[in-house]
Scaffold this motif. Structure first.
Motif, mmCIF file in Angstrom:
data_model
loop_
_atom_site.group_PDB
_atom_site.id
_atom_site.type_symbol
_atom_site.label_atom_id
_atom_site.label_comp_id
_atom_site.label_asym_id
_atom_site.label_seq_id
_atom_site.Cartn_x
_atom_site.Cartn_y
_atom_site.Cartn_z
ATOM 1 N N SER A 17 0.825 -1.201 0.000
ATOM 2 C CA SER A 17 0.000 0.000 0.000
ATOM 3 C C SER A 17 0.860 1.253 0.000
ATOM 4 C CB SER A 17 -0.913 0.034 1.229
ATOM 5 O OG SER A 17 -1.816 -1.054 1.241
ATOM 6 N N ARG A 19 0.110 5.782 0.190
ATOM 7 C CA ARG A 19 -0.844 6.883 0.302
ATOM 8 C C ARG A 19 -0.221 8.140 -0.297
ATOM 9 N NH1 ARG A 19 -2.674 10.767 4.676
ATOM 10 N NH2 ARG A 19 -4.938 11.028 4.412
ATOM 11 N N ARG A 65 -9.758 -1.020 -4.941
ATOM 12 C CA ARG A 65 -8.408 -1.037 -4.378
ATOM 13 C C ARG A 65 -7.935 0.340 -3.941
ATOM 14 N NH1 ARG A 65 -4.276 -2.235 -7.525
ATOM 15 N NH2 ARG A 65 -5.308 -1.580 -9.470
ATOM 16 N N PHE A 66 -8.322 1.371 -4.680
ATOM 17 C CA PHE A 66 -7.898 2.740 -4.389
ATOM 18 C C PHE A 66 -9.062 3.527 -3.802
ATOM 19 C CE2 PHE A 66 -4.362 3.165 -7.851
ATOM 20 C CZ PHE A 66 -3.780 1.994 -7.393
ATOM 21 N N GLN A 80 -5.398 6.761 -1.406
ATOM 22 C CA GLN A 80 -4.976 5.568 -0.689
ATOM 23 C C GLN A 80 -4.979 4.401 -1.662
ATOM 24 O OE1 GLN A 80 -3.985 5.117 2.652
ATOM 25 N NE2 GLN A 80 -3.410 3.098 1.860
ATOM 26 N N MET A 81 -3.826 3.787 -1.861
ATOM 27 C CA MET A 81 -3.670 2.712 -2.822
ATOM 28 C C MET A 81 -3.345 1.421 -2.079
ATOM 29 S SD MET A 81 -1.577 4.648 -5.883
ATOM 30 C CE MET A 81 -0.088 4.793 -4.905
ATOM 31 N N ASN A 82 -4.239 0.465 -2.161
ATOM 32 C CA ASN A 82 -4.063 -0.837 -1.533
ATOM 33 C C ASN A 82 -3.998 -1.930 -2.591
ATOM 34 O OD1 ASN A 82 -4.303 0.368 1.051
ATOM 35 N ND2 ASN A 82 -6.541 0.134 1.008
ATOM 36 N N SER A 83 -3.506 -3.094 -2.192
ATOM 37 C CA SER A 83 -3.407 -4.242 -3.091
ATOM 38 C C SER A 83 -2.751 -3.862 -4.406
ATOM 39 C CB SER A 83 -4.801 -4.840 -3.333
ATOM 40 O OG SER A 83 -5.405 -5.243 -2.123
ATOM 41 N N LEU A 84 -1.634 -3.188 -4.312
ATOM 42 C CA LEU A 84 -0.968 -2.677 -5.502
ATOM 43 C C LEU A 84 -0.455 -3.801 -6.391
ATOM 44 C CD1 LEU A 84 0.826 0.342 -3.883
ATOM 45 C CD2 LEU A 84 -0.680 0.474 -5.880
#
Length: 119
Positions: A17, A19, A65-66, A80-84
């Protein structure tokens, strides 16, 4: 006149992740739309997400995801960026439609912050 400054990019493992933050400053009366775009090597710049008041739009590739958000008091937009994923690798650019006092709206771009997703 206004300026946008991004921060938060970097190198991250797949599944990780990050941010991103983008703060606007200058002669600002109000800000309408704020958003994030990205450009991968050899590709055109594409919309990631943007937010105007309570209206939010995400690209299909990042939906779920974002998360985009904004703090109007601070003239700041976040991503917020998750599971990139590796395909998220790009330079991310902040954009804002800014109205200066007594003037019409103008579109501004940040300098870009690189995001690399790799193992």
């Amino acid at each position: 006149q206004a300026q946008l400054v991004e921060s938060g990019g970097g190198l991250v493992l797949p599944g990780g992740s990050l941010r991103l933050s983008c703060a606007a400053s200058g002669s600002i009366s109000s800000i309408n739309d704020m958003g994030w775009y990205r450009q991968a090597p050899g590709k055109q710049r594409e919309l990631v997400a943007h937010i105007t008041s309570g209206r939010i739009v995400y690209a299909d590739s990042v939906k779920g995801r974002f998360t985009i958000s904004r703090d109007n008091a601070k003239n700041t937009v976040y991503l917020q960026m998750n599971s990139l994923k590796p395909e998220d690798t790009a330079v991310y650019y902040c954009n804002a439609e800014i109205i200066s006092t007594g003037r019409n709206m103008n579109s501004y771009w940040g300098q870009g912050t690189p995001v690399t997703v790799s193992s």
